[in-house]
Design a protein around this motif. Structure first.
Motif, PDB file in Angstrom:
ATOM      1  N   ALA A  19      -5.608  -5.012  13.387  1.00  0.00           N
ATOM      2  CA  ALA A  19      -5.711  -5.616  12.056  1.00  0.00           C
ATOM      3  C   ALA A  19      -4.368  -6.110  11.538  1.00  0.00           C
ATOM      4  N   LEU A  20      -3.270  -5.564  12.047  1.00  0.00           N
ATOM      5  CA  LEU A  20      -1.948  -5.986  11.576  1.00  0.00           C
ATOM      6  C   LEU A  20      -1.677  -7.457  11.858  1.00  0.00           C
ATOM      7  N   LEU A  25      -7.260  -4.082   1.893  1.00  0.00           N
ATOM      8  CA  LEU A  25      -8.067  -2.889   1.606  1.00  0.00           C
ATOM      9  C   LEU A  25      -9.004  -3.137   0.423  1.00  0.00           C
ATOM     10  N   GLN A  26      -8.527  -3.858  -0.571  1.00  0.00           N
ATOM     11  CA  GLN A  26      -9.376  -4.158  -1.728  1.00  0.00           C
ATOM     12  C   GLN A  26     -10.574  -5.023  -1.353  1.00  0.00           C
ATOM     13  N   GLN A  27     -10.418  -5.775  -0.281  1.00  0.00           N
ATOM     14  CA  GLN A  27     -11.517  -6.615   0.198  1.00  0.00           C
ATOM     15  C   GLN A  27     -12.442  -5.864   1.149  1.00  0.00           C
ATOM     16  N   GLY A  28     -12.197  -4.554   1.286  1.00  0.00           N
ATOM     17  CA  GLY A  28     -13.051  -3.735   2.138  1.00  0.00           C
ATOM     18  C   GLY A  28     -12.579  -3.592   3.565  1.00  0.00           C
ATOM     19  N   GLY A  29     -11.393  -4.100   3.871  1.00  0.00           N
ATOM     20  CA  GLY A  29     -10.875  -4.005   5.230  1.00  0.00           C
ATOM     21  C   GLY A  29     -10.401  -2.606   5.573  1.00  0.00           C
ATOM     22  N   ARG A  30     -10.342  -2.330   6.855  1.00  0.00           N
ATOM     23  CA  ARG A  30      -9.800  -1.072   7.361  1.00  0.00           C
ATOM     24  C   ARG A  30      -8.818  -1.379   8.486  1.00  0.00           C
ATOM     25  N   VAL A  31      -7.815  -0.525   8.645  1.00  0.00           N
ATOM     26  CA  VAL A  31      -6.775  -0.762   9.639  1.00  0.00           C
ATOM     27  C   VAL A  31      -6.947   0.142  10.853  1.00  0.00           C
TER      28      VAL A  31
END
Length: 271
Positions: free
Chosen positions: A195-196, A254-260
């Motif tokens: 994700a980076l 993260l606010q858009q629901g993403g995860r790393v």
């Protein structure tokens, strides 16, 4: 080598070492804690946790123990720069405790035993921990079975992850450990999270580090990236600071629901 001298050599603030060593002297640490520390690590950690000031007590014991180990490392031919760099992990986790609490002390007590006992060594920018794979790993199209001996790569949180410093460290590890006994460099870190690539500019040092490895698995349950980038975990991503470009990018993601998550990767020692 005294505990005070060791603290100074690894960059531990004098206020921290003095505070700890007033609480437990090196002689007291040797008689009361060293036997457990050497023979029963779990029991030692439980015993130190019962101290009224455990975060300082463990610092005092670790400083005294590391100072006592210095002649043994010297007798094995280990250079001073490697010994002090390895023991310098205490200063890193001292600063982290200061950051979290505003007080002197240590966090990551169990982890620091890897350095104290010589099960991990720092060579330049990176740390290396010999172990065997507990599950298969994949480099490009080649699969390495469970049981393969590897060098686990850890990235201390301090200086920039400059590509030349990383390359120099990997070369030191090849020379230090040899290239026959260990098949792979292996790494389990948020720095390898795919994700980076959507959060950092092309050519960023973190991405250049990631390029060194084949990432063959991702653990999306771990929030290590948030902890490392922001310093603490929060339930509401909008409450995270945005002082750096990475903080702002990660917060928005993260606010858009993403995860790393964390990536798991490897590369052959001779690659």
């Amino acid at each position: 080598m005294t505990a005070e001298q060791l603290a100074a050599r690894i960059g531990l603030p004098a206020e921290g070492s003095a505070c700890a060593l007033r609480l437990i002297s090196p002689r007291q640490a040797e008689t009361e804690y060293f036997p457990l520390l050497e023979q029963q690590e779990t029991e030692f950690l439980q015993a130190i946790a019962r101290h009224p000031r455990p975060e300082l007590a463990v610092l005092a014991v670790y400083l005294a123990y590391a100072a006592a180990q210095y002649p043994r490392w010297k007798a094995r031919g280990i250079p001073d720069e490697v010994f002090f760099a390895t023991m310098g992990d205490m200063a890193i986790w001292y600063r982290e405790h200061r950051h979290r609490t505003g007080k002197p002390g240590l966090v990551e007590w169990a982890w620091l035993l890897e350095s104290l006992k010589g099960r991990l060594v720092r060579l330049g920018r990176l740390q290396y921990q010999p172990r065997t794979l507990d599950a298969p790993a994949r480099w490009q199209e080649e699969v390495f079975p469970a049981g393969t001996r590897v060098l686990e790569v850890h990235i201390p949180a301090e200086q920039p992850l400059a590509p030349q410093a990383v390359a120099d460290s990997l070369q030191q590890a090849r020379a230090w450990f040899g290239q026959k006994e260990y098949a792979l460099f292996h790494c389990h870190s948020w720095l390898l999270a795919p994700a980076l690539r959507g959060l950092l500019p092309a050519g960023a040092n973190l991405l250049r580090f990631q390029d060194l490895f084949t990432v063959y698995d991702v653990d999306m349950t771990c929030r290590q990236a948030e902890e490392r980038v922001f310093g603490a975990l929060l339930d509401d991503p909008s409450a995270y600071p945005g002082n750096t470009r990475l903080q702002r990018s990660l917060r928005d993601y993260l606010q858009q629901g993403g995860r790393v998550g964390v990536g798991i990767g490897c590369r052959p020692l001779n690659a």
